[in-house]
Design a protein around this motif. Structure first.
Motif, PDB file in Angstrom:
ATOM      1  N   LEU A  39       6.035   9.054   3.870  1.00  9.35           N
ATOM      2  CA  LEU A  39       5.728   7.735   3.319  1.00  9.35           C
ATOM      3  C   LEU A  39       7.000   6.940   3.037  1.00  9.35           C
ATOM      4  O   LEU A  39       7.053   5.726   3.252  1.00  9.35           O
ATOM      5  CB  LEU A  39       4.906   7.884   2.039  1.00  9.35           C
ATOM      6  CG  LEU A  39       3.435   8.253   2.208  1.00  9.35           C
ATOM      7  CD1 LEU A  39       2.795   8.548   0.849  1.00  9.35           C
ATOM      8  CD2 LEU A  39       2.676   7.142   2.911  1.00  9.35           C
TER       9      LEU A  39
ATOM     10  N   GLN B 169       0.822  -1.212   0.000  1.00  2.20           N
ATOM     11  CA  GLN B 169       0.000   0.000   0.000  1.00  2.20           C
ATOM     12  C   GLN B 169       0.856   1.262   0.000  1.00  2.20           C
ATOM     13  O   GLN B 169       0.572   2.225  -0.729  1.00  2.20           O
ATOM     14  CB  GLN B 169      -0.923   0.000   1.213  1.00  2.20           C
ATOM     15  CG  GLN B 169      -1.998  -1.073   1.193  1.00  2.20           C
ATOM     16  CD  GLN B 169      -2.799  -1.089   2.483  1.00  2.20           C
ATOM     17  OE1 GLN B 169      -2.770  -0.150   3.263  1.00  2.20           O
ATOM     18  NE2 GLN B 169      -3.511  -2.178   2.713  1.00  2.20           N
ATOM     19  N   THR B 170       1.893   1.264   0.816  1.00  2.00           N
ATOM     20  CA  THR B 170       2.753   2.443   0.907  1.00  2.00           C
ATOM     21  C   THR B 170       3.507   2.668  -0.395  1.00  2.00           C
ATOM     22  O   THR B 170       3.689   3.813  -0.836  1.00  2.00           O
ATOM     23  CB  THR B 170       3.744   2.298   2.076  1.00  2.00           C
ATOM     24  OG1 THR B 170       3.021   1.972   3.274  1.00  2.00           O
ATOM     25  CG2 THR B 170       4.502   3.584   2.301  1.00  2.00           C
TER      26      THR B 170
ATOM     27  N   GLU C  27       4.559  14.882   2.680  1.00  2.00           N
ATOM     28  CA  GLU C  27       3.864  13.599   2.786  1.00  2.00           C
ATOM     29  C   GLU C  27       4.666  12.481   2.139  1.00  2.00           C
ATOM     30  O   GLU C  27       4.723  11.363   2.659  1.00  2.00           O
ATOM     31  CB  GLU C  27       2.482  13.710   2.121  1.00  2.00           C
ATOM     32  CG  GLU C  27       1.643  12.458   2.246  1.00  2.00           C
ATOM     33  CD  GLU C  27       0.277  12.613   1.591  1.00  2.00           C
ATOM     34  OE1 GLU C  27      -0.458  11.605   1.523  1.00  2.00           O
ATOM     35  OE2 GLU C  27      -0.042  13.734   1.132  1.00  2.00           O
ATOM     36  N   ARG C  28       5.303  12.779   1.024  1.00  2.00           N
ATOM     37  CA  ARG C  28       6.103  11.763   0.346  1.00  2.00           C
ATOM     38  C   ARG C  28       7.297  11.345   1.207  1.00  2.00           C
ATOM     39  O   ARG C  28       7.658  10.168   1.262  1.00  2.00           O
ATOM     40  CB  ARG C  28       6.569  12.287  -1.013  1.00  2.00           C
ATOM     41  CG  ARG C  28       7.261  11.222  -1.867  1.00  2.00           C
ATOM     42  CD  ARG C  28       7.496  11.701  -3.280  1.00  2.00           C
ATOM     43  NE  ARG C  28       8.398  12.827  -3.321  1.00  2.00           N
ATOM     44  CZ  ARG C  28       8.133  13.970  -3.944  1.00  2.00           C
ATOM     45  NH1 ARG C  28       6.973  14.140  -4.547  1.00  2.00           N
ATOM     46  NH2 ARG C  28       9.024  14.951  -3.952  1.00  2.00           N
TER      47      ARG C  28
ATOM     48  N   ARG D 111       2.155   7.160  -6.460  1.00  2.00           N
ATOM     49  CA  ARG D 111       1.162   8.163  -6.883  1.00  2.00           C
ATOM     50  C   ARG D 111       1.654   9.584  -6.627  1.00  2.00           C
ATOM     51  O   ARG D 111       1.385  10.507  -7.406  1.00  2.00           O
ATOM     52  CB  ARG D 111      -0.153   7.938  -6.135  1.00  2.00           C
ATOM     53  CG  ARG D 111      -1.302   8.818  -6.613  1.00  2.00           C
ATOM     54  CD  ARG D 111      -2.551   8.576  -5.795  1.00  2.00           C
ATOM     55  NE  ARG D 111      -2.402   9.060  -4.436  1.00  2.00           N
ATOM     56  CZ  ARG D 111      -2.604  10.342  -4.077  1.00  2.00           C
ATOM     57  NH1 ARG D 111      -2.928  11.237  -4.986  1.00  2.00           N
ATOM     58  NH2 ARG D 111      -2.474  10.712  -2.821  1.00  2.00           N
TER      59      ARG D 111
ATOM     60  N   GLN E 101      -6.980  13.508  -8.980  1.00  2.00           N
ATOM     61  CA  GLN E 101      -6.300  12.232  -8.771  1.00  2.00           C
ATOM     62  C   GLN E 101      -4.884  12.224  -9.330  1.00  2.00           C
ATOM     63  O   GLN E 101      -3.974  11.654  -8.724  1.00  2.00           O
ATOM     64  CB  GLN E 101      -7.115  11.103  -9.423  1.00  2.00           C
ATOM     65  CG  GLN E 101      -8.495  10.919  -8.821  1.00  2.00           C
ATOM     66  CD  GLN E 101      -9.264   9.809  -9.507  1.00  2.00           C
ATOM     67  OE1 GLN E 101      -8.870   8.661  -9.503  1.00  2.00           O
ATOM     68  NE2 GLN E 101     -10.389  10.155 -10.109  1.00  2.00           N
TER      69      GLN E 101
ATOM     70  N   ARG F   7       2.445   1.892  -3.391  1.00  2.00           N
ATOM     71  CA  ARG F   7       1.494   2.437  -4.366  1.00  2.00           C
ATOM     72  C   ARG F   7       1.238   3.925  -4.114  1.00  2.00           C
ATOM     73  O   ARG F   7       1.202   4.733  -5.045  1.00  2.00           O
ATOM     74  CB  ARG F   7       0.181   1.652  -4.314  1.00  2.00           C
ATOM     75  CG  ARG F   7       0.254   0.269  -4.926  1.00  2.00           C
ATOM     76  CD  ARG F   7      -1.137  -0.292  -5.190  1.00  2.00           C
ATOM     77  NE  ARG F   7      -1.908  -0.408  -3.966  1.00  2.00           N
ATOM     78  CZ  ARG F   7      -1.934  -1.508  -3.215  1.00  2.00           C
ATOM     79  NH1 ARG F   7      -1.203  -2.561  -3.563  1.00  2.00           N
ATOM     80  NH2 ARG F   7      -2.683  -1.563  -2.123  1.00  2.00           N
ATOM     81  N   GLU F   8       1.044   4.279  -2.850  1.00  2.00           N
ATOM     82  CA  GLU F   8       0.781   5.677  -2.522  1.00  2.00           C
ATOM     83  C   GLU F   8       2.001   6.539  -2.817  1.00  2.00           C
ATOM     84  O   GLU F   8       1.879   7.666  -3.312  1.00  2.00           O
ATOM     85  CB  GLU F   8       0.398   5.793  -1.042  1.00  2.00           C
ATOM     86  CG  GLU F   8       0.019   7.190  -0.593  1.00  2.00           C
ATOM     87  CD  GLU F   8      -1.229   7.721  -1.257  1.00  2.00           C
ATOM     88  OE1 GLU F   8      -1.473   8.934  -1.153  1.00  2.00           O
ATOM     89  OE2 GLU F   8      -1.971   6.922  -1.872  1.00  2.00           O
TER      90      GLU F   8
END
Length: 719
Positions: free
Chosen positions: A701, A304-305, A697-698, A311, A469, A307-308
């Motif tokens: 993550l 999940q991390t 945020e990146r 993005r 998105q 993929r985020e």
């Protein structure tokens, strides 16, 4: 590879990773959570397990942050705080002072609660590997400067930890208190109703009233728990004041149980030493059972991390790869936009709904705009929303058109008479029909243009959704891209609206009375004549039968009277002329009483011209002859028939035109338009300027991802 005996240290390493990285989410690690009310002996239990007198003491709430205590069997004896990396403390006084200082730093000077844990490792050769989380004691009444909602704060924090399905709940209850009033057991029962992961601890067994004991509770007869109860004897306040050593206190506890008449039979399963051993074994088994789930969760968090992070742009870029990145962003946006229209995106939810047009809460289409979006009952998007506009909103709007209801019989009569000029009309004038039908055709323009507007608004919404998105990382790029797309959609809106107007005007340019679905006046008259001829033939056969015996040479005059049914138009003719719409109220039924029932159909047009007063309301009285009334009725029928022909054409052609000139054109042009206007090297710096929040945020993550990968690597060491 690591064996099962080292499972507790493995989990402790992962816990350190999670606590040290605030970006990580909860892993629900197996651990022992200590819960108890104030003055329940909770702190004493923890110190006896650690065998060190290291916790701060005082009145009110002393523990205001979760204290994660890791016991490590080690040759060297020292304390280590996670927030003081590399620093070893050897004095319990220093440890106590650091806990107070760190609590004050995060939780503040008042008596409020903080959820941020303090991590403390205790290394010593006399310890069993164990992880304990000490939580603030539950209190019901605020004391001194405690917050008014102190009970809620403490309970919320307790629930946050004991709700973890992988935790073992160590519920502390004083033996001199009724077990049914135990705050810790009542809280545990809410999250663990079957008592599968709750271990009860009865404290202060030496303070029970003389002649009483807790054997029924300890044996599980009073309050059953799958993990059972363990009884201990706490240090007294005088022991603390006199600095009685913990080892001496543990020895005194052993003597108490071995000599007590009620407890000596079960002394081997009572006391602090047994509790520590029991917790170690329970935690070890718990970790072993939960290990597969823990592995799966960590691996899932890694995926999940990643993929985020992808993005948000996992990699930085330099001057050499800016062009490909700009192009990739635009191509991805165009692909997502087209997929939203086609219904091939992952989150497309094409469902069928029906809007109740008669529902007063349903918005009128004429009132819909960008500031008042179409409020479907289900959340549709893209192509599904466009289909709903065509099939439900637009069709219902066309069905609601009832233009003839505003056209009175007097209006029709005047139009017919004006078209005839000074001459008496032999039949309904075609010019009058043209004059009346053209304004009615123009009524289709409003719903058609509203349909165009709604589709335009949906395309604009799709573009904003796709930009949200794909372009969260580049706000300036998003602004520029939407500007280009809005200009494209605006130009398509203008050209499509112009074509739709022409489409409606074309219907007025040539009135095709030869249309196969149009019921012409000749059809009505022909049908009426056939009906009358059928009735005449039937009547002649009846007369012939009645005069069979009359001599052919007789000079007698025979009066032939038609049957009663021949004195009025045939039922079939009346049905054909009867309107399926509702004319204006002032003349909707005015013609019928004025029609002479003794005349045949053709006499209404070619016969005598006598007139009778109509049945109009008093304020709109008018003299309408039988001939005028029949002409009006016929005109109504012709107008209705042709209006339906045009309605079918508009219903079919408008959606097709919108799809061709707006929707499909947008899909075809979006990619080339973006590249033409934005793929310019002098714009790259502006377009690729990243939002600071996204950068932050990146980074978080990326840090969390490294933590999860390390945790996965640690777990892979276990057999």
């Amino acid at each position: 590879m690591t064996g099962l005996d080292d499972l507790v240290p493995i989990v402790n390493r992962i816990q350190d990773l999670v606590i040290s990285n605030a970006s990580c989410g909860s892993l629900d690690l197996p651990q022992v959570v200590v819960v108890g009310a104030q003055s329940s002996g909770k702190s004493s239990v923890i110190e006896l397990l650690v065998k060190r007198d290291f916790l701060p003491r005082g009145t009110g709430i002393v523990t205001r942050r979760p204290l994660a205590i890791t016991l490590i069997n080690d040759k060297e004896e020292y304390f280590e705080f996670l927030h003081l990396k590399g620093e070893k403390l050897h004095s319990v006084d220093d440890v106590r002072s650091e806990i107070e200082k760190e609590t004050f730093r995060i939780a503040g000077p008042d008596k409020g609660i903080s959820r941020v844990p303090i991590s403390l490792k205790v290394h010593a050769p006399d310890l069993l590997d164990l992880t304990l989380v000490d939580l603030p004691g539950v209190t019901k009444v605020p004391v001194g400067d405690q917050p008014a909602d102190i009970e809620k704060q403490t309970k919320d924090l307790v629930f946050e930890y004991i709700s973890n399905p992988n935790s073992i709940i160590l519920a502390i209850t004083p033996a001199n208190q009724d077990i049914v009033n135990s705050e810790s057991l009542n809280l545990a029962r809410i999250v663990d109703p079957q008592g599968k992961r709750t271990l009860g601890v009865l404290t202060k067994l030496d303070l029970m009233d003389q002649g009483t004991d807790a054997v029924d509770v300890l044996s599980g007869q009073t309050y059953p728990l799958k993990l059972g109860f363990v009884g201990i004897v706490n240090r007294s306040q005088s022991d603390v004041i006199n600095r009685k050593s913990l080892s001496d206190s543990i020895e005194a506890e052993k003597r108490f149980f071995s000599m007590h008449p009620s407890y000596r039979a079960m002394a081997g399963k009572l006391g602090t030493a047994y509790l520590a051993s029991r917790l170690n074994q329970l935690l070890l088994m718990h970790i072993r059972n939960k290990l597969p789930d823990l592995r799966a969760k960590v691996n899932s968090l890694v995926s999940q991390t990643e993929r985020e992070l992808h993005r948000l742009g996992a990699n930085s870029f330099d001057g050499n790869d800016r062009g490909p990145l700009v192009l990739t962003v635009m191509l991805n946006f165009a692909a997502r936009f087209n997929a939203s229209i086609e219904g091939t995106t992952e989150n497309t939810n094409i469902t069928s709904i029906s809007m109740d047009i008669n529902d007063p809460d349903t918005p009128d289409v004429s009132e819909l705009s960008m500031s008042s979006p179409l409020n479907f009952r289900d959340e549709l998007s893209g192509g599904a929303r466009i289909y709903e506009i065509f099939s439900t909103v637009f069709e219902q709007r066309l069905s609601d058109l009832n233009p003839l209801s505003q056209l009175s019989m007097e209006d029709v009569r005047v139009a017919i008479r004006n078209s005839a000029g000074p001459r008496a009309s032999l039949f309904v004038p075609e010019h009058a029909f043209d004059i009346l039908i053209k304004p009615l055709i123009a009524l289709f323009l409003a719903p058609a243009q509203q349909c165009v507007q709604l589709v335009y608004e949906e395309l604009a919404k799709v573009s904003h959704s796709c930009a949200d998105q794909d372009l969260k990382r580049f706000p300036a790029f998003k602004t520029r891209l939407l500007e280009v797309l809005n200009n494209l959609l605006s130009s398509l809106l203008k050209s499509t609206s112009s074509y739709i107007r022409s489409l409606v005007e074309i219907q007025s340019a040539y009135i095709n009375t030869n249309h196969p679905r149009f019921v012409s006046a000749g059809d009505i008259v022909s049908y009426a004549l056939q009906s009358d001829e059928t009735e005449n033939n039937a009547a002649d056969r009846t007369i012939e039968a009645e005069t069979t015996n009359v001599d052919d040479d007789s000079d007698a005059s025979i009066e032939i009277n038609a049957p009663e049914s021949r004195s009025s138009p045939s039922a079939s003719t009346a049905a054909l002329l009867g309107s399926s719409f509702t004319p204006a109220a002032n003349n909707s039924a005015a013609a019928a009483p004025g029609i002479p029932t003794e005349d045949k159909f053709l006499k209404y047009f070619f016969g005598k011209n006598d007139s009778k007063p109509s049945a109009l309301p008093a304020d709109k009285q008018a003299n309408i002859s039988a001939k005028d009334a029949m002409e009006c009725r016929l005109m109504y029928k012709l107008l209705e028939s042709y209006f339906q022909v045009v309605r079918e054409t508009v219903s079919d052609q408008v959606p097709k035109a919108i799809m061709h000139f707006m929707v499909n054109s947008a899909k075809r042009q979006i990619q080339s338009r973006l590249i033409t206007e934005l793929y310019k090297e002098d714009l790259f710096d502006e377009l690729l300027h990243e939002d600071e929040n996204v950068v932050s945020e990146r980074a978080k993550l990326a840090e969390a991802l490294e933590t999860y990968k390390t945790a996965a690597s640690v777990l892979s060491e276990v057999l």
